[in-house]
Design a protein around this motif. Structure first.
Motif, short mmCIF file in Angstrom:
data_model
loop_
_atom_site.label_atom_id
_atom_site.label_comp_id
_atom_site.label_asym_id
_atom_site.label_seq_id
_atom_site.Cartn_x
_atom_site.Cartn_y
_atom_site.Cartn_z
N PHE A 225 0.15 -9.01 -5.26
CA PHE A 225 -0.78 -7.53 -5.83
C PHE A 225 -0.28 -7.10 -6.98
N ASP A 226 0.67 -6.89 -7.25
CA ASP A 226 1.38 -5.86 -7.76
C ASP A 226 1.78 -6.66 -9.13
N ASP A 227 2.23 -8.01 -8.76
CA ASP A 227 1.96 -8.99 -10.12
C ASP A 227 0.14 -9.18 -10.80
N LEU A 228 -0.59 -9.31 -9.44
CA LEU A 228 -1.80 -9.28 -10.46
C LEU A 228 -1.95 -7.85 -10.76
N SER A 229 -1.78 -6.68 -10.22
CA SER A 229 -1.68 -5.52 -11.51
C SER A 229 -1.52 -5.47 -12.29
N ALA A 230 -0.22 -5.60 -12.73
CA ALA A 230 0.66 -5.47 -13.86
C ALA A 230 -0.63 -6.44 -14.57
N TYR A 231 -0.93 -8.20 -14.41
CA TYR A 231 -0.73 -9.15 -15.20
C TYR A 231 -2.62 -8.69 -16.09
N LEU A 232 -3.31 -7.99 -14.77
CA LEU A 232 -4.68 -6.81 -15.27
C LEU A 232 -4.08 -5.81 -16.12
N GLY A 233 -3.76 -5.51 -16.42
CA GLY A 233 -3.43 -4.04 -16.99
C GLY A 233 -3.83 -2.89 -16.27
N LYS A 234 -2.67 -2.93 -15.25
CA LYS A 234 -3.40 -2.32 -14.07
C LYS A 234 -1.84 -1.07 -13.39
N ALA A 235 -2.07 0.62 -13.66
CA ALA A 235 -0.21 0.88 -13.70
C ALA A 235 -0.60 0.53 -11.85
N VAL A 236 1.19 -0.06 -11.85
CA VAL A 236 1.62 0.04 -10.30
C VAL A 236 2.44 0.62 -10.54
N GLN A 237 2.02 2.30 -10.08
CA GLN A 237 3.52 3.18 -8.90
C GLN A 237 4.42 2.51 -8.47
N ALA A 238 5.65 2.84 -9.06
CA ALA A 238 7.01 2.61 -8.17
C ALA A 238 6.65 2.90 -6.87
N LYS A 239 7.34 2.46 -6.01
CA LYS A 239 7.66 3.27 -4.39
C LYS A 239 8.44 4.31 -4.42
N ASP A 240 9.21 4.55 -5.15
CA ASP A 240 10.29 5.96 -5.76
C ASP A 240 9.62 6.54 -6.31
N ALA A 241 8.99 6.44 -7.29
CA ALA A 241 8.27 7.51 -8.76
C ALA A 241 8.15 8.57 -7.39
N THR A 242 8.81 9.46 -8.46
CA THR A 242 7.79 10.97 -8.41
C THR A 242 6.48 10.79 -8.67
N THR A 243 5.73 12.24 -8.00
CA THR A 243 4.57 12.19 -8.22
C THR A 243 3.79 13.89 -7.43
N TYR A 244 3.33 14.50 -8.51
CA TYR A 244 2.64 15.40 -7.79
C TYR A 244 1.09 15.54 -7.08
N LYS A 245 0.74 14.07 -7.04
CA LYS A 245 -0.38 14.53 -6.04
C LYS A 245 -1.12 14.77 -4.43
N PRO A 246 0.32 14.64 -3.80
CA PRO A 246 0.37 15.02 -2.53
C PRO A 246 -0.18 16.63 -2.22
N VAL A 247 0.66 16.96 -3.62
CA VAL A 247 0.47 18.90 -3.23
C VAL A 247 -0.71 18.99 -4.93
N ILE A 248 -0.64 18.01 -5.00
CA ILE A 248 -2.59 18.56 -5.22
C ILE A 248 -4.06 18.86 -4.90
N ALA A 249 -3.72 17.47 -4.11
CA ALA A 249 -4.82 17.46 -3.56
C ALA A 249 -5.03 18.60 -1.88
N LEU A 250 -3.66 18.60 -1.74
CA LEU A 250 -3.39 19.89 -1.02
C LEU A 250 -3.98 21.26 -1.04
N PHE A 251 -3.13 21.54 -2.50
CA PHE A 251 -4.53 22.75 -2.41
C PHE A 251 -5.67 22.59 -3.03
N SER A 252 -6.55 21.60 -3.55
CA SER A 252 -7.22 21.85 -3.85
C SER A 252 -8.05 22.11 -2.69
N VAL A 253 -7.79 20.40 -0.83
CA VAL A 253 -8.66 20.66 -0.09
C VAL A 253 -8.27 22.26 0.38
N ALA A 254 -7.35 23.59 -0.11
CA ALA A 254 -6.74 24.66 0.20
C ALA A 254 -8.09 25.31 -0.06
#
Length: 249
Positions: A75-104
């Motif tokens: 799946f990851d190889d296919l995503s890269a082949y089709l030009g879809k970004a795949v987030q690395a497992k250890d990559a930093t992200t703010y998505k969890p806190v954005i989602a949490l504060f938005s819901v709050a």
């Protein structure tokens, strides 16, 4: 020049067994179809089928996608082949806190509407911060052991008294619930002020003085959120809320 109308085709091999259906196989099929491919969906229905397929194609995992004669991969190889970004497992992200504060924030607006009949008052800010505290505490309570271990990386009090990391989620959640209800402020506000003040000092020292590159335990022990501005803001919000609640006593 006439447009090429030849349909795009792909062959997908994926596990579809009685007791297991590979989720990445389904994701690969969905991705291909959304990209306009006609998918020859071939099921591997037994462990013997899977082992034979891996041996034949010299691969270690399934699913495997073939486009034309080319083996694209999983799946990851296919995503890269089709030009879809795949987030690395250890990559930093703010998505969890954005989602949490938005819901709050949305929950604070809903509570304001249901209780006061309007969308926003000063009480909305109080509910937003207290709901955020409860949601943040809940994230930590999902796996207190992992949170406490991660917390030790930077919290100054936890480094001196290890058990504090196990207490913190309960204090944060409990104080948030009491602040939401507006009861026992004499207990909830000092508790929030205490843990948040230590947290703010700890984060500031680790990030801005010691210049350490750490993950924040604010949304649980498996967090990929970087320790820094968001973590400091969380603690300062709690400090401000506690002082405000104490001023109303």
């Amino acid at each position: 020049m006439p447009k090429d109308t030849t349909p795009k085709t792909a062959t997908l091999y994926r596990m579809v067994m009685t007791d297991h259906m590979c989720p990445y196989g389904l994701k690969s099929k969905d991705l291909l179809e959304r990209q306009g491919y006609q998918v020859d969906d071939r099921h591997l229905t037994s462990r013997e089928d899977v082992d034979a397929f891996k041996a034949e194609h010299e691969v270690k995992t399934t699913p495997q996608t073939f486009i034309g004669e080319e083996r694209v991969g999983g799946f990851d190889d296919l995503s890269a082949y089709l030009g879809k970004a795949v987030q690395a497992k250890d990559a930093t992200t703010y998505k969890p806190v954005i989602a949490l504060f938005s819901v709050a924030a949305l929950m604070a607006f809903v509570v304001t509407w249901l209780t006061l009949g309007t969308m926003f008052t000063g009480r909305t800010v109080e509910w937003f911060i207290s709901i955020s505290m409860v949601l943040l505490g809940l994230q930590k309570l999902q796996d207190v052991e992992r949170f406490a271990t991660m917390f030790l990386n930077y919290d100054l009090l936890a480094q001196r008294w290890v058990r504090y990391g196990y207490v913190y989620p309960f204090v944060e959640t409990g104080a948030g619930l009491l602040m939401m209800a507006g009861v026992l402020t004499w207990l909830s506000a000092p508790a929030a002020l205490f843990v948040a003040s230590i947290g703010a000092v700890s984060v500031f020292k680790a990030v801005y003085i010691d210049k350490r590159d750490l993950k924040c335990a604010c949304v649980g022990g498996d967090s990929k959120v970087p320790l820094g501005f968001v973590s400091l803001t969380e603690n300062l919000m709690m400090v401000g809320m506690a002082i405000w609640m104490l001023s109303k006593l």
